[in-house]
Write a protein that holds these residues in place. Structure first.
Motif, mmCIF file in Angstrom:
data_model
loop_
_atom_site.group_PDB
_atom_site.id
_atom_site.type_symbol
_atom_site.label_atom_id
_atom_site.label_comp_id
_atom_site.label_asym_id
_atom_site.label_seq_id
_atom_site.Cartn_x
_atom_site.Cartn_y
_atom_site.Cartn_z
ATOM 1 N N SER A 122 -39.950 -77.102 -59.980
ATOM 2 C CA SER A 122 -38.781 -77.584 -59.242
ATOM 3 C C SER A 122 -38.325 -78.918 -59.821
ATOM 4 C CB SER A 122 -39.127 -77.733 -57.759
ATOM 5 O OG SER A 122 -38.010 -78.190 -57.030
ATOM 6 N N THR A 146 -41.976 -81.900 -61.867
ATOM 7 C CA THR A 146 -41.689 -81.070 -60.700
ATOM 8 C C THR A 146 -41.651 -81.962 -59.463
ATOM 9 O OG1 THR A 146 -42.261 -79.027 -59.534
ATOM 10 C CG2 THR A 146 -44.102 -80.442 -60.188
ATOM 11 N N TYR A 148 -42.149 -80.953 -56.388
ATOM 12 C CA TYR A 148 -43.240 -80.549 -55.502
ATOM 13 C C TYR A 148 -43.948 -79.363 -56.136
ATOM 14 C CZ TYR A 148 -40.544 -76.505 -53.797
ATOM 15 O OH TYR A 148 -39.840 -75.327 -53.714
ATOM 16 N N SER A 150 -45.170 -75.733 -55.300
ATOM 17 C CA SER A 150 -45.013 -74.660 -54.312
ATOM 18 C C SER A 150 -46.268 -73.789 -54.248
ATOM 19 C CB SER A 150 -43.814 -73.791 -54.674
ATOM 20 O OG SER A 150 -44.075 -73.055 -55.869
ATOM 21 N N ASP A 151 -46.341 -72.981 -53.212
ATOM 22 C CA ASP A 151 -47.453 -72.036 -53.091
ATOM 23 C C ASP A 151 -47.468 -71.060 -54.266
ATOM 24 O OD1 ASP A 151 -48.286 -73.206 -50.745
ATOM 25 O OD2 ASP A 151 -47.272 -71.765 -49.442
ATOM 26 N N ARG A 152 -46.289 -70.672 -54.734
ATOM 27 C CA ARG A 152 -46.216 -69.762 -55.877
ATOM 28 C C ARG A 152 -46.816 -70.416 -57.119
ATOM 29 N NH1 ARG A 152 -42.869 -70.090 -59.721
ATOM 30 N NH2 ARG A 152 -41.389 -71.362 -58.529
ATOM 31 N N LYS A 154 -49.002 -72.859 -57.138
ATOM 32 C CA LYS A 154 -50.446 -73.015 -56.909
ATOM 33 C C LYS A 154 -51.203 -71.734 -57.224
ATOM 34 C CE LYS A 154 -49.634 -76.488 -53.340
ATOM 35 N NZ LYS A 154 -49.455 -76.690 -51.888
ATOM 36 N N ASP A 190 -36.991 -83.060 -54.034
ATOM 37 C CA ASP A 190 -37.735 -81.850 -54.392
ATOM 38 C C ASP A 190 -37.466 -81.379 -55.812
ATOM 39 O OD1 ASP A 190 -39.021 -81.737 -51.987
ATOM 40 O OD2 ASP A 190 -37.832 -80.086 -51.160
#
Length: 264
Positions: A122, A146, A148, A150-152, A154, A190
């Motif tokens: 991001s 980036t 942040y 993201s869960d994706r 991670k 973000d």
């Protein structure tokens, strides 16, 4: 038969990372002058003309400044996604068609036993993406630039042996610093850069049993310091139950001095 790497340069003034196996070697970004990049290769005793190619993360100048020069000089393939190619064409100059390759977002390209996986981040660029290197059951993750994690992301980067992980700024230094508010807002957004604390929280959620080394990368010259980044990341990791020096070790990167060539 091991995977080796060196963070040649990291920071707001220019970024370049070298990754090699026994048969292939890649430069991830080339955000410095061609002369400086040649000098960095000399410091790690490697020859840039032997590179298998250059992998591009995004079109910002601190990542692509020297790409055209180095690629033309050594006739190297350049790999980037389509949107990044379009965004950086004016910055890198004319590249012969036979040196231009598409590396799509969220895909894997194989070079012998080396598998390179791209993943989106991001950031305020056309289509920014970074890379995970898989080789002989070793995993190296490069993730900077980036706003942040993201869960994706991670899920893609979890349980690597080694991370080159953004730890861009100290929030208080940034807020109190000389940047105009528009730039501060962009960095804090973000689609900006992760702070020391946010980076450490993300690290705590991806560190696995095999993780041993984390290189703190892309530190802001104006809004961070190596000692502060290490202290902040260490303290935050400790608050999440991960003790630096026992489970993992932290390493500095530098805008001018490459890290030693190290096995993942």
């Amino acid at each position: 038969m091991s995977l080796h790497f060196s963070v040649l340069a990291s920071g707001s003034t220019g970024n370049a990372i070298y990754v090699e196996t026994d048969k292939h070697s890649f430069l991830v970004d080339a955000g410095l002058s061609g002369k400086k990049i040649d000098g960095l290769f000399q410091q790690i005793d490697r020859d840039p003309k032997k590179l298998s190619g250059i992998l591009v993360t995004h079109e910002h100048s601190d990542h692509v400044k020297g790409i055209g020069i180095v690629a033309r000089k050594y006739r190297l393939p350049i790999y980037a996604n389509e949107k990044t190619w379009k965004a950086m064409e004016g910055a890198i100059g004319e590249i012969p068609l036979e040196q231009k390759f598409i590396f799509g977002m969220e895909t894997v390209q194989s070079f012998g036993a080396l598998n390179i996986e791209s993943f989106g981040v991001s950031h305020d660029a056309a289509e920014p993406m970074f890379y995970t290197f898989h080789y002989n059951e070793k995993k190296l993750v490069i993730i900077t630039d980036t706003g942040y994690v993201s869960d994706r992301m991670k899920g893609t980067i979890s349980n690597a042996d080694t991370y080159v992980f953004e730890s861009n700024h100290d929030v208080q230094m940034l807020r109190m610093g000389r940047y105009p508010w528009s730039i501060k807002r962009r960095i804090l957004s973000d689609v900006g850069h992760v702070s020391n604390e946010d980076a450490a929280i993300a690290m705590s959620e991806v560190i696995g049993d095999r993780t041993k080394r984390i290189y703190l990368a892309h530190l802001s010259q104006d809004n961070n310091m190596k000692e502060l980044a290490r202290m902040s990341v260490s303290q935050t990791l400790k608050s999440q139950g991960i003790v630096v020096g026992e489970q993992v070790n932290l390493y500095d990167t530098d805008p001018l001095i490459p890290t030693s060539l190290t096995a993942v």
